[in-house]
Design an enzyme around this catalytic site. Structure first.
Site, PDB file in Angstrom:
ATOM      1  N   GLY A 161      30.341  28.405  33.835  1.00 29.77           N
ATOM      2  CA  GLY A 161      31.739  28.764  34.010  1.00 29.77           C
ATOM      3  C   GLY A 161      32.438  27.705  34.856  1.00 29.77           C
ATOM      4  N   LYS A 188      22.555  30.209  29.240  1.00 30.13           N
ATOM      5  CA  LYS A 188      21.674  30.967  28.349  1.00 30.13           C
ATOM      6  C   LYS A 188      22.171  31.056  26.912  1.00 30.13           C
ATOM      7  CE  LYS A 188      23.137  35.570  29.911  1.00 30.13           C
ATOM      8  NZ  LYS A 188      22.660  36.817  30.521  1.00 30.13           N
ATOM      9  N   THR A 221      34.939  32.420  32.203  1.00 31.45           N
ATOM     10  CA  THR A 221      36.040  31.472  32.401  1.00 31.45           C
ATOM     11  C   THR A 221      36.861  31.298  31.132  1.00 31.45           C
ATOM     12  OG1 THR A 221      34.929  30.238  34.166  1.00 31.45           O
ATOM     13  CG2 THR A 221      36.607  29.056  32.913  1.00 31.45           C
ATOM     14  N   GLN A 249      42.753  34.846  30.952  1.00 35.29           N
ATOM     15  CA  GLN A 249      44.072  34.671  30.343  1.00 35.29           C
ATOM     16  C   GLN A 249      45.140  34.320  31.367  1.00 35.29           C
ATOM     17  OE1 GLN A 249      44.608  38.491  28.531  1.00 35.29           O
ATOM     18  NE2 GLN A 249      43.326  38.043  26.769  1.00 35.29           N
ATOM     19  N   GLY A 293      45.592  33.127  34.719  1.00 32.57           N
ATOM     20  CA  GLY A 293      45.779  31.806  35.281  1.00 32.57           C
ATOM     21  C   GLY A 293      45.096  31.618  36.614  1.00 32.57           C
ATOM     22  N   GLU A 315      51.890  38.245  39.089  1.00 29.58           N
ATOM     23  CA  GLU A 315      50.917  39.286  38.773  1.00 29.58           C
ATOM     24  C   GLU A 315      50.846  40.279  39.927  1.00 29.58           C
ATOM     25  OE1 GLU A 315      47.205  37.543  37.612  1.00 29.58           O
ATOM     26  OE2 GLU A 315      48.070  36.513  35.894  1.00 29.58           O
ATOM     27  N   ASP A 368      22.713  37.936  36.165  1.00 26.11           N
ATOM     28  CA  ASP A 368      21.437  37.225  36.295  1.00 26.11           C
ATOM     29  C   ASP A 368      21.268  36.587  37.674  1.00 26.11           C
ATOM     30  OD1 ASP A 368      21.166  37.900  33.618  1.00 26.11           O
ATOM     31  OD2 ASP A 368      21.949  35.987  32.920  1.00 26.11           O
ATOM     32  N   HIS A 412      39.424  46.265  35.398  1.00 22.72           N
ATOM     33  CA  HIS A 412      40.730  45.804  34.932  1.00 22.72           C
ATOM     34  C   HIS A 412      41.435  46.984  34.284  1.00 22.72           C
ATOM     35  CE1 HIS A 412      43.920  43.584  33.034  1.00 22.72           C
ATOM     36  NE2 HIS A 412      43.554  42.505  33.708  1.00 22.72           N
ATOM     37  N   ARG A 446      45.167  46.037  41.394  1.00 24.05           N
ATOM     38  CA  ARG A 446      44.423  46.552  40.244  1.00 24.05           C
ATOM     39  C   ARG A 446      43.680  47.856  40.518  1.00 24.05           C
ATOM     40  NH1 ARG A 446      41.781  40.944  37.851  1.00 24.05           N
ATOM     41  NH2 ARG A 446      43.683  40.166  36.885  1.00 24.05           N
ATOM     42  N   HIS A 463      35.391  44.679  35.211  1.00 23.86           N
ATOM     43  CA  HIS A 463      35.992  43.360  35.053  1.00 23.86           C
ATOM     44  C   HIS A 463      35.448  42.305  36.005  1.00 23.86           C
ATOM     45  CE1 HIS A 463      39.049  40.473  33.923  1.00 23.86           C
ATOM     46  NE2 HIS A 463      39.565  40.446  35.140  1.00 23.86           N
ATOM     47  N   ARG A 494      39.836  42.148  44.717  1.00 23.52           N
ATOM     48  CA  ARG A 494      40.310  40.789  44.420  1.00 23.52           C
ATOM     49  C   ARG A 494      41.780  40.785  44.018  1.00 23.52           C
ATOM     50  NH1 ARG A 494      40.683  37.569  39.491  1.00 23.52           N
ATOM     51  NH2 ARG A 494      39.974  39.394  38.341  1.00 23.52           N
ATOM     52  N   SER A 529      40.248  34.330  41.309  1.00 20.79           N
ATOM     53  CA  SER A 529      38.841  34.043  40.986  1.00 20.79           C
ATOM     54  C   SER A 529      38.625  32.607  40.520  1.00 20.79           C
ATOM     55  CB  SER A 529      38.318  35.022  39.933  1.00 20.79           C
ATOM     56  OG  SER A 529      39.176  35.067  38.816  1.00 20.79           O
TER      57      SER A 529
END
Length: 522
Positions: free
Chosen positions: A12, A33, A41, A45, A47, A114, A211, A232, A278, A339, A374, A379
């Protein structure tokens, strides 16, 4: 055995960014993997949140992040992320990332708004920001001769020196050869993303099975705040549309949440309505659905023109149209879904874990920047800032010599056991997390979850120890470890804060504390 200065697990934004920088100082083995572009990533959507406007300030961004984090953010970590963000954004632009600009300006960015943000500060590339960043990073990565890319390689476990406790690399399953290999390194970095596939409904891609955090947990690393799972609020509700997210930016541009009868409801939960953080929006939707016995609510953006929607949300517009929804005329059926994990492997301000030579960055890590919730679009920013910090800090380990390893390869010549019970465990586990470790929790649900997870863990471990290894068994072994961490962490938090809501403790405690666990505490 494959040796390199850096072993980076994950592809990512965090792993790719670090690999590019690390290749200037040493040899890099990057394992993923599936394919390089299979990561969360690429699906991002909205930003990247970053202060670029004169009307904005670092102080505003820091404050917004801390408010969203519900008193649990590490202020120093937040400050580092926000103040170092512009330099990292400039690096992305120099590599070739093209963020959307205003129609009348070649220099001024079109900034999105947002939930939880007091200013427009979201840099975006249409509604496919992550895809644009990922594409550019991969293009640059493939030009580097000092990076060896290993696709279809699945990390199994970290290799820990029994005498020193140092991380020396990882055992890795080669998917298409059905065999294992040892990857030895001076510096090992977990950048494998989140664990949304632990839940029945998720916005995450299929690779998000926790993982990295599971490997670190088994190796004895400290793990923090795994109870804080961000759901989300708006994933497209359609049986054929797996994991398709309706960006937070849709609400930022005026999208309104409605019940099936057309009524609005967010005003009952927050003065910010649809632009509330959120956790509040997801819990409001969940509450309405349970109260009414319905499966979804609607997101209404029909007040905007078709031309605006096609330009601002080309991917969302086209995808919804595939399912017969013209978002300029029709409301979008949506439901909350797992999410983002705010918790993860405990790291310091440079991404160092509690195991020597082992770093964790991106969603795999708990850096303290997200606290209990968050803030939207932080992120991707965290990923590039902490990749850079880990790069700067890790260079001091490059002069170390390789340790002679005495590690046995995993035996994959064992016969395959009947997979019926294993598949049953996989399905039961994801339903269990959704029902007992979801948006709302209780002491009774947590108790039931812990008991059942213990049984499932034993069954899955038995299968892992006595059957031929496959990617599926590696992933479900990691998922059950993640479920255990969530349940243990949630049971330790005797309050409701941010993303963790327990109906038996509906209050927020006066003092904010991190929840820290290790595997040895079992």
């Amino acid at each position: 055995m494959i040796r390199s200065d850096y072993l980076i697990i994950g592809s990512g934004i965090a792993g790719l960014s670090l690999a590019l920088k690390a290749s200037q100082k040493g040899s890099v083995a990057l394992i993923t993997k599936r394919k390089l572009y299979d990561s969360a990533t690429g699906k991002a959507q909205g930003g990247v949140a970053c202060v670029t406007s004169k009307s904005d300030s670092f102080e505003n961004h820091i404050k917004d992040t801390i408010v969203a984090g519900a008193g649990l953010c590490n202020v120093k970590a937040v400050t580092n992320m926000v103040t170092e963000g512009p330099a990292r954004i400039k690096e992305l632009i120099k590599l070739g990332v093209k963020f959307s600009k205003k129609d009348y300006s070649d220099s001024e960015f079109e900034l999105g708004l947002e939930g939880g943000h007091s200013k427009r500060r979201i840099l975006h590339a249409g509604d496919m920001t992550g895809n644009e960043i990922e594409k550019v990073l991969i293009e640059n990565l493939k030009k580097q001769s000092n990076i060896q890319i290993y696709e279809n390689h699945t990390a199994v476990d970290l290799i820990i020196d029994k005498k020193t406790g140092d991380c020396l690399g990882a055992s890795v399953f080669i998917n298409d050869k059905n065999e294992t290999e040892i990857f030895q390194s001076k510096i090992t970095v977990l950048a494998s993303g989140g664990a949304g596939k632990t839940y029945l409904y998720t916005s995450n891609p299929g690779v998000a099975t926790g993982d990295g955090v599971a490997m670190a947990y088994r190796a004895g690393a400290k793990i923090s705040n795994m109870e804080f799972v961000q759901f989300h609020p708006t994933c497209l509700y359609n049986p054929d549309a797996k994991s398709f997210l309706i960006s937070e930016a849709v609400r930022g541009e005026g999208g309104i949440l409605r019940l099936k009868n057309g009524e609005t409801f967010m005003e009952k939960y927050s003065s910010l309505k649809e632009l509330a953080p959120r956790d509040i929006v997801a819990r409001a939707i969940d509450s309405r659905l349970k109260a009414r016995g319905e499966n979804f609510v609607y997101l209404d953006i029909t007040a905007k023109s078709r031309d605006f929607l096609v330009k601002r949300f080309p991917n969302i517009y086209a995808k919804c149209l595939e399912y017969g929804i013209d978002i300029s005329k029709d409301m979008i059926p949506v439901v909350p879904a797992a999410h983002f994990f705010c918790g993860g492997v405990t790291v310091d301000e440079n991404g160092k874990t509690t195991i020597p030579n082992l770093y964790a960055i991106g969603e795999t890590a708990c850096s303290g920047v997200h606290g209990a919730n968050r803030l939207a679009s932080n992120s991707l920013l965290e990923g590039i800032v902490y990749a850079h910090r880990a790069f700067e800090d890790s260079q001091k380990l490059l002069n170390k010599n390789y340790t002679e390893l005495d590690v046995k390869l995993l035996n994959n010549s064992r016969g395959q056991k009947d997979s019926t019970a294993f598949l049953q465990d996989w399905n039961e586990l994801r339903r269990l997390t959704w029902n007992y470790l979801g948006i709302s929790r209780s002491n009774e649900r947590l108790g039931k979850a812990i008991k059942r997870i213990e049984i499932l863990k034993e069954e899955i471990d038995e299968y892992f120890q006595h059957s031929a290894i496959t990617v599926d068994i590696i992933e479900v072994r990691n998922i059950v470890a993640v479920a255990e961490m969530i349940a243990r962490s949630a049971s330790l938090r005797k309050e409701s804060r941010g993303l963790h809501y327990n109906t038996d403790y509906p209050f927020t405690a006066p003092e904010a504390k991190d929840t820290v666990i290790t595997a040895q505490q079992q």
